[in-house]
Design a protein around this motif. Structure first.
Motif, mmCIF file in Angstrom:
data_model
loop_
_atom_site.group_PDB
_atom_site.id
_atom_site.type_symbol
_atom_site.label_atom_id
_atom_site.label_comp_id
_atom_site.label_asym_id
_atom_site.label_seq_id
_atom_site.Cartn_x
_atom_site.Cartn_y
_atom_site.Cartn_z
ATOM 1 N N GLY A 15 1.010 -0.789 -0.390
ATOM 2 C CA GLY A 15 -0.431 0.083 0.323
ATOM 3 C C GLY A 15 0.915 1.528 0.090
ATOM 4 O O GLY A 15 2.319 0.979 0.262
ATOM 5 N N THR A 17 0.355 5.363 1.039
ATOM 6 C CA THR A 17 -1.079 6.646 1.730
ATOM 7 C C THR A 17 -0.393 7.905 1.553
ATOM 8 O O THR A 17 0.448 8.331 0.275
ATOM 9 N N THR A 18 -0.890 8.926 1.729
ATOM 10 C CA THR A 18 -0.599 10.898 1.905
ATOM 11 C C THR A 18 -0.329 10.928 3.014
ATOM 12 O O THR A 18 -0.456 10.753 4.511
ATOM 13 N N HIS A 23 3.289 11.331 -1.876
ATOM 14 C CA HIS A 23 2.652 9.885 -2.208
ATOM 15 C C HIS A 23 3.627 8.964 -0.956
ATOM 16 O O HIS A 23 4.241 8.990 -1.957
ATOM 17 N N THR A 26 3.204 2.853 2.490
ATOM 18 C CA THR A 26 2.646 2.442 3.797
ATOM 19 C C THR A 26 3.788 2.052 5.044
ATOM 20 O O THR A 26 4.966 1.748 4.844
ATOM 21 N N GLU A 77 3.401 1.905 -5.968
ATOM 22 C CA GLU A 77 3.896 0.719 -4.648
ATOM 23 C C GLU A 77 5.222 0.333 -4.954
ATOM 24 O O GLU A 77 5.633 0.851 -4.541
#
Length: 208
Positions: A15, A17-18, A23, A26, A77
């Motif tokens: 994953g 995320t921000t 960006h 994770t 990713e």
């Protein structure tokens, strides 16, 4: 007897995320990159007598099935895992490759093969393919790798990552469902059809 060393590692994303408008990986994805880096450094002496190891980072848009928006170009990713590995200096010790189209663990494997990222490498008990992920994810990866790659279990080496997130409660259900839905299927198109049907079924049960 000395345990075999994997000279090819396949790293699975977990994953994006921000943070601060950017960006980023994770913590679990970052932990998997760290596990690959640690493995290469830990076996540097073994690699010194052979060609540089190969590390393939595989991960695209895992949230697509849940309606997550498409990440910007260069922010999937695989992109971010590769960038993190380069920033840590791994490219000085290993050849690095990238797959960033996949949306699931099955697609990680299928697209890695389709893109020829493992071409020229033969795997077996003495020369295993290293699978880099969290321990709770590795049993399903092993099952799917045997389906997609046709490799015996002894030709697959677990390289577990630690930290980033607790064990996934959903993973055991996915592993059991995969064994049922993929029974007797090995061709890529058939596996993808079964996966889509399985995901739709699990989603209906979760909301029903």
């Amino acid at each position: 007897m000395t345990a075999p060393v994997a000279t090819v590692l396949l790293v699975f994303g977990r994953g994006v995320t921000t943070a601060g408008g950017r960006h980023v990986l994770t913590p679990a994805s970052a932990a998997r990159v760290g596990a690959a880096i640690d493995y290469v450094h830990a076996h540097r002496d073994a690699f010194a007598a052979a060609a540089a190891p190969l590390v393939v980072f595989s991960g695209g848009w895992a949230g697509a099935s849940r309606g997550a928006p498409r990440p910007p170009e260069g922010c999937r990713e695989g992109d971010l895992m590769l960038a993190a590995a380069r920033a840590a200096g791994l490219s000085a010790h290993a050849a690095l490759k990238l797959e960033c189209r996949s949306r699931s663990t099955l697609e990680n494997l299928l697209h890695t093969v389709e893109d020829g990222l493992l071409a020229g490498h033969a795997f077996g008990p003495g020369h295993p393919l290293g699978l880099v992920s969290h321990a709770w994810h590795l049993p399903r990866i092993r099952f799917l790798a045997r389906k997609v790659l046709g490799l015996p279990g002894a030709a697959l080496l677990d390289v577990p990552a630690t930290g980033g997130e607790p064990a996934s409660r959903r993973e055991r259900a996915l592993h059991v469902a995969s064994r049922l839905w993929f029974l007797g299927v090995t061709d890529p198109a058939g596996l993808l059809r079964r996966e889509r049907a399985m995901v739709a079924s699990l989603r209906r049960r979760a909301t029903g």
